[in-house]
Design an enzyme around this catalytic site. Structure first.
Site, PDB file in Angstrom:
ATOM      1  N   HIS A  19      36.041  17.498  27.494  1.00  0.00           N
ATOM      2  CA  HIS A  19      36.015  17.336  28.956  1.00  0.00           C
ATOM      3  C   HIS A  19      34.564  17.504  29.379  1.00  0.00           C
ATOM      4  O   HIS A  19      33.992  18.591  29.188  1.00  0.00           O
ATOM      5  CB  HIS A  19      36.890  18.398  29.626  1.00  0.00           C
ATOM      6  CG  HIS A  19      38.309  18.366  29.138  1.00  0.00           C
ATOM      7  ND1 HIS A  19      39.309  17.693  29.802  1.00  0.00           N
ATOM      8  CD2 HIS A  19      38.889  18.911  28.036  1.00  0.00           C
ATOM      9  CE1 HIS A  19      40.443  17.840  29.134  1.00  0.00           C
ATOM     10  NE2 HIS A  19      40.215  18.567  28.060  1.00  0.00           N
ATOM     11  N   GLU A 200      49.942  22.060  23.900  1.00  0.00           N
ATOM     12  CA  GLU A 200      48.885  23.085  23.873  1.00  0.00           C
ATOM     13  C   GLU A 200      49.576  24.414  24.203  1.00  0.00           C
ATOM     14  O   GLU A 200      49.707  25.286  23.359  1.00  0.00           O
ATOM     15  CB  GLU A 200      47.794  22.754  24.885  1.00  0.00           C
ATOM     16  CG  GLU A 200      46.682  23.794  24.985  1.00  0.00           C
ATOM     17  CD  GLU A 200      45.667  23.488  26.100  1.00  0.00           C
ATOM     18  OE1 GLU A 200      45.977  22.697  27.016  1.00  0.00           O
ATOM     19  OE2 GLU A 200      44.556  24.079  26.060  1.00  0.00           O
ATOM     20  N   ASP A 278      36.761  20.546  23.129  1.00  0.00           N
ATOM     21  CA  ASP A 278      37.505  20.716  24.387  1.00  0.00           C
ATOM     22  C   ASP A 278      36.569  21.023  25.570  1.00  0.00           C
ATOM     23  O   ASP A 278      36.187  20.106  26.300  1.00  0.00           O
ATOM     24  CB  ASP A 278      38.567  21.805  24.219  1.00  0.00           C
ATOM     25  CG  ASP A 278      39.748  21.667  25.171  1.00  0.00           C
ATOM     26  OD1 ASP A 278      39.801  20.684  25.911  1.00  0.00           O
ATOM     27  OD2 ASP A 278      40.624  22.563  25.170  1.00  0.00           O
TER      28      ASP A 278
HETATM   29  N1  ADE Z   1      41.177  20.590  31.206  1.00  0.00           N
HETATM   30  C1  ADE Z   1      40.066  21.023  30.593  1.00  0.00           C
HETATM   31  N2  ADE Z   1      40.387  21.637  29.455  1.00  0.00           N
HETATM   32  C2  ADE Z   1      41.721  21.597  29.330  1.00  0.00           C
HETATM   33  C3  ADE Z   1      42.647  22.068  28.374  1.00  0.00           C
HETATM   34  N3  ADE Z   1      42.279  22.726  27.282  1.00  0.00           N
HETATM   35  N4  ADE Z   1      43.956  21.855  28.600  1.00  0.00           N
HETATM   36  C4  ADE Z   1      44.356  21.220  29.701  1.00  0.00           C
HETATM   37  N5  ADE Z   1      43.530  20.754  30.618  1.00  0.00           N
HETATM   38  C5  ADE Z   1      42.227  20.936  30.443  1.00  0.00           C
HETATM   39 ZN    ZN Z   2      41.455  19.395  26.667  1.00  0.00          ZN
END
Ligand code: ADE
Ligand code: ZN
Length: 341
Positions: A19, A200, A278
């Site tokens: 991200h 997740e 991430d």
């Molecule tokens: N946005 C940024 N990082 C994230 C993550 N690990 N899980 C869900 N949304 C996100």
């Molecule tokens: Zn993510």
């Protein structure tokens, strides 16, 4: 004793789960705050970094969305992306497929054009100056209603020449992929490939929904697949890529300790696993830090790290020519390393 972590760091790799807002280092956050005359709620860089102590995904997201407030102009988005690309280069990343969250910015009145011009401009510069190829993925925020995702897609229509795919992120609990069936159908009709965060914090059923209802080509995270034998069999059979983020999972308390992370078991089950960072500014490291930590905590072998690097290229959306070239670079690096070890 051969240094497997050194091999992992030297291998050419792709990052497929990143991200761009999550690469905002505290130093840059303070610089941008100064640029815009904004006062951050932390006195200095050390205090902000000390606030990176999360109990779960939501506690992180609260800080992450607050931090994004300093991103206002195309120059800010350029600087953020360029700083990431310099770190990517240092980690031997040759290709990146990165997410951006337009709703985080348009909701604050930042025009979509500022966001996309800034990020895409830096990515083009990175391709030209650093030889890092890229894809840009627009990600919808799943804690918001589907109607807002549909509005966002409408706002993004003039920019689709610079958007290579769509994703789904943010708070997972209570926001299943099925909530976004319509908007993803519309994206697919526009020819946009789909990925989605699933499994997740959410249950294995969310991974199944992402595949069956959204037609996701890759699953972001997917670690909770480990709880379902049936799903593991399917993911292995269909070779669905999983963009796993080990340091993120520890920092957000999905696992209490990296030694408890299922990455190695997932590899052993024949899943197409990749290692990614991430939100590296918040989670303690970029791709090579993730590889190094996994080698140390999980005892990854030479074959494991080479497979992970190859998976990152094979699971990417690269064209055949560059894909084959990068796979050949991996082979060359392994040959050189074997000669020296
Ligand atoms: N946005 C940024 N990082 C994230 C993550 N690990 N899980 C869900 N949304 C996100
Ligand atoms: Zn993510």
């Amino acid at each position: 004793m051969p240094d497997i972590a050194a091999l992992a760091c030297a291998l050419p790799k792709a990052e497929l789960h990143l991200h761009i807002e999550g690469t905002l280092e505290p130093e840059l956050a303070f610089e941008l705050a100064g640029r815009h005359g904004v006062t951050l709620p932390w006195p200095d860089v050390q205090a902000l970094r000390a606030a990176y102590d999360f109990s779960d995904l939501q506690s992180f997201l609260d800080l992450y969305y607050a931090g994004a407030d300093v991103l206002r102009t195309r120059q800010d988005f350029h600087d953020l992306t360029w700083a990431y690309l310099l770190r990517a280069r240092a980690d031997h990343l040759r290709h990146v497929e990165i997410f951006f969250d337009p709703q985080t910015h348009t909701a604050r009145g930042v025009p979509m054009a500022e966001v996309i011009d800034g990020i895409h401009g830096a990515l083009v510069r990175g391709r030209d100056e650093l030889d890092i190829s890229f894809r840009l993925i627009l990600s919808f925020l799943r804690h918001l209603p589907e109607s807002e995702a549909l509005d966002t897609l409408a706002q993004a229509r003039p920019f689709l020449d610079r958007i290579d795919g769509v994703g789904l992120d943010s708070s997972e609990h209570g926001h299943p992929p099925s909530k976004f069936r319509q908007v993803f159908a519309r994206c697919r009709a526009l020819g946009l490939p789909v990925v989605a965060h699933a499994g997740e914090e959410g249950p294995p059923a969310y991974i199944e929904e992402a595949l069956d209802l959204l037609h996701a080509q890759r699953i972001d995270h997917g670690v909770r697949a480990i709880e379902s034998e049936e799903l593991l069999d399917r993911l292995a059979r269909q070779q669905v890529p999983l963009t796993v983020c080990p340091l993120s999972n520890v920092k957000l308390k999905v696992y209490p300790d990296l030694r408890k992370h299922p990455l190695r078991d997932m590899l052993a089950r024949g899943l197409k696993v990749t290692i990614n960072s991430d939100d590296p500014a918040y989670f303690g490291g970029y791709v090579n830090a993730n590889f190094t930590a996994c080698v140390q905590a999980l005892g990854l072998t030479q074959d494991d790290v080479v497979a992970l690097a190859r998976n990152s290229i094979e699971a990417s959306w690269l064209d055949t020519v560059r894909r084959e070239a990068l796979l050949a670079e991996i082979d060359d690096t392994v040959r050189g390393w074997r000669g020296a070890n």
